[in-house]
Design a protein around this motif. Structure first.
Motif, PDB file in Angstrom:
ATOM      1  N   THR A 125     -52.323 129.937  18.963  1.00 26.46           N
ATOM      2  CA  THR A 125     -51.459 130.836  19.731  1.00 26.46           C
ATOM      3  C   THR A 125     -49.996 130.592  19.394  1.00 26.46           C
ATOM      4  N   GLN A 126     -49.223 131.662  19.405  1.00 29.38           N
ATOM      5  CA  GLN A 126     -47.768 131.543  19.305  1.00 29.38           C
ATOM      6  C   GLN A 126     -47.240 131.376  20.722  1.00 29.38           C
ATOM      7  N   VAL A 268     -61.326 127.237  20.117  1.00 31.40           N
ATOM      8  CA  VAL A 268     -60.056 127.892  19.787  1.00 31.40           C
ATOM      9  C   VAL A 268     -59.686 128.893  20.878  1.00 31.40           C
ATOM     10  N   GLN A 269     -60.658 129.689  21.303  1.00 27.92           N
ATOM     11  CA  GLN A 269     -60.400 130.686  22.343  1.00 27.92           C
ATOM     12  C   GLN A 269     -60.039 130.018  23.672  1.00 27.92           C
ATOM     13  N   ALA A 270     -60.714 128.904  23.988  1.00 23.91           N
ATOM     14  CA  ALA A 270     -60.408 128.184  25.226  1.00 23.91           C
ATOM     15  C   ALA A 270     -58.989 127.627  25.202  1.00 23.91           C
ATOM     16  N   SER A 298     -50.166 134.476  22.802  1.00 21.70           N
ATOM     17  CA  SER A 298     -50.907 135.416  21.963  1.00 21.70           C
ATOM     18  C   SER A 298     -52.334 134.940  21.758  1.00 21.70           C
ATOM     19  N   THR A 299     -53.180 135.856  21.341  1.00 24.31           N
ATOM     20  CA  THR A 299     -54.545 135.497  20.980  1.00 24.31           C
ATOM     21  C   THR A 299     -54.539 134.880  19.589  1.00 24.31           C
ATOM     22  N   PRO A 300     -55.601 134.153  19.232  1.00 19.54           N
ATOM     23  CA  PRO A 300     -55.679 133.628  17.863  1.00 19.54           C
ATOM     24  C   PRO A 300     -55.603 134.726  16.805  1.00 19.54           C
ATOM     25  N   ALA A 301     -56.241 135.854  17.043  1.00 19.62           N
ATOM     26  CA  ALA A 301     -56.215 136.948  16.065  1.00 19.62           C
ATOM     27  C   ALA A 301     -54.811 137.511  15.905  1.00 19.62           C
TER      28      ALA A 301
END
Length: 326
Positions: A125-126, A268-270, A298-301
């Motif tokens: 995440t940023q 990663v999502q957690a 932000s989301t990882p994507a």
């Protein structure tokens, strides 16, 4: 929350925030993360602004997750030492890298050899953006960016600008500005603090992050000519953006979180969900505001897509200016 929100909108905002927190908690519960202490590697010395913000984030992360967060400072070599250490860590989400744009958007194009690749990491995440501020001594003759650039064009190479070293973000952002303006100045790279020489006018111009620039400006030691952010900073409302003179210009750095490649997607999502809870909190946003740091989250994507574009832009500046470090 904005004080002028009407009651209906206020309750809607509260409801949306509760949903976001609930969703984050669900992701954490499903992933079972974190189940043991977390190590946060920071490529800066203790006490400097990225370290301070990272530690504030780590404190909140620990409280929300129920796990201890150990901040490990590994400064030096333009973040290379810290990044190499993080790349070698187990890919289980217990080692995080908190770093800035140099690591992945500039270093790969400046250094002939690196002990890591961007592909060695997964973006999480940023957290925020880091605006730069163009500074001159308080008694310097220039009061606007246009005045400075006018003189730089009239006397190519006669004016000087300082940075923290060849290939640093401070160097490359100034190169981007000069390219955009069609002007030329002589770069003076420093290994140590350069701001005393800007204040004493031994060098004409310096670019510094908002976190350290704001105190110097408020103390009357330097004059700010422009900021690189898309919008004027809340803490420096009288200072115009570079984009007001050159529409579309962008030159901010950022701070974000990465994990070693092959870290499980659920982890990663957690991590991203938990970090975004921190970034959305009022107290953390107030802390960032005081440092002149716009929050992101932000989301990882989304972070991965942002990084690809960010790297393309800085790679062009590096190539155009033949900035190389052996």
């Amino acid at each position: 929350m904005h004080p002028k929100l009407c009651p209906g909108r206020r309750w809607l905002a509260v409801g949306l925030a509760a949903l976001a927190l609930g969703a984050a908690g669900s992701v954490l519960a499903q992933s079972g993360f974190p189940s043991k202490p977390v190590r946060l590697i920071v490529p800066f010395p203790a006490g400097v602004s990225p370290d301070v913000v990272a530690r504030q984030w780590a404190d909140r992360f620990g409280k929300l997750s129920g796990q201890t967060v150990i901040v490990e400072n590994k400064p030096g070599a333009s973040s290379i030492i810290a990044t190499q250490a993080a790349a070698a860590a187990p890919a289980d989400g217990t080692t995080l890298l908190w770093t800035v744009n140099n690591t992945f958007s500039i270093n790969p194009y400046v250094f002939r050899k690196l002990p890591y690749k961007a592909e060695d990491f997964t973006p999480v995440t940023q957290v925020l953006t880091v605006p730069y501020v163009l500074l001159v001594g308080a008694d310097a003759p220039w009061r606007t960016l246009d005045e400075l650039l006018r003189d730089a064009k009239a006397k190519p190479g006669a004016l000087t600008y300082a940075s923290g070293g060849i290939g640093t973000g401070l160097h490359v952002v100034m190169a981007r500005l000069l390219n955009t303006a069609g002007a030329n100045m002589t770069h003076i790279p420093y290994k140590d603090a350069f701001m005393p020489d800007v204040i004493g006018r031994r060098v004409d111009v310096g670019v510094d992050a908002s976190t350290t620039a704001i105190g110097q400006i408020k103390g009357g030691r330097v004059r700010a000519l422009a900021v690189t952010s898309a919008k004027r900073l809340e803490m420096l409302p009288e200072v115009p953006t570079v984009a007001e003179s050159f529409p579309g210009f962008s030159g901010d750095s950022w701070q974000g979180i990465f994990v070693p490649r092959d870290t499980p997607e659920a982890t990663v999502q957690a991590l991203a969900a938990l970090s975004n809870r921190i970034v959305e909190s009022a107290d953390f946003r107030a802390l960032l505001r005081d440092y002149g740091l716009p929050p992101v989250g932000s989301t990882p994507a989304a972070f991965k897509a942002f990084l690809a574009e960010d790297a393309r832009g800085w790679a062009k500046v590096v190539k155009d200016n033949q900035i190389v470090v052996d």
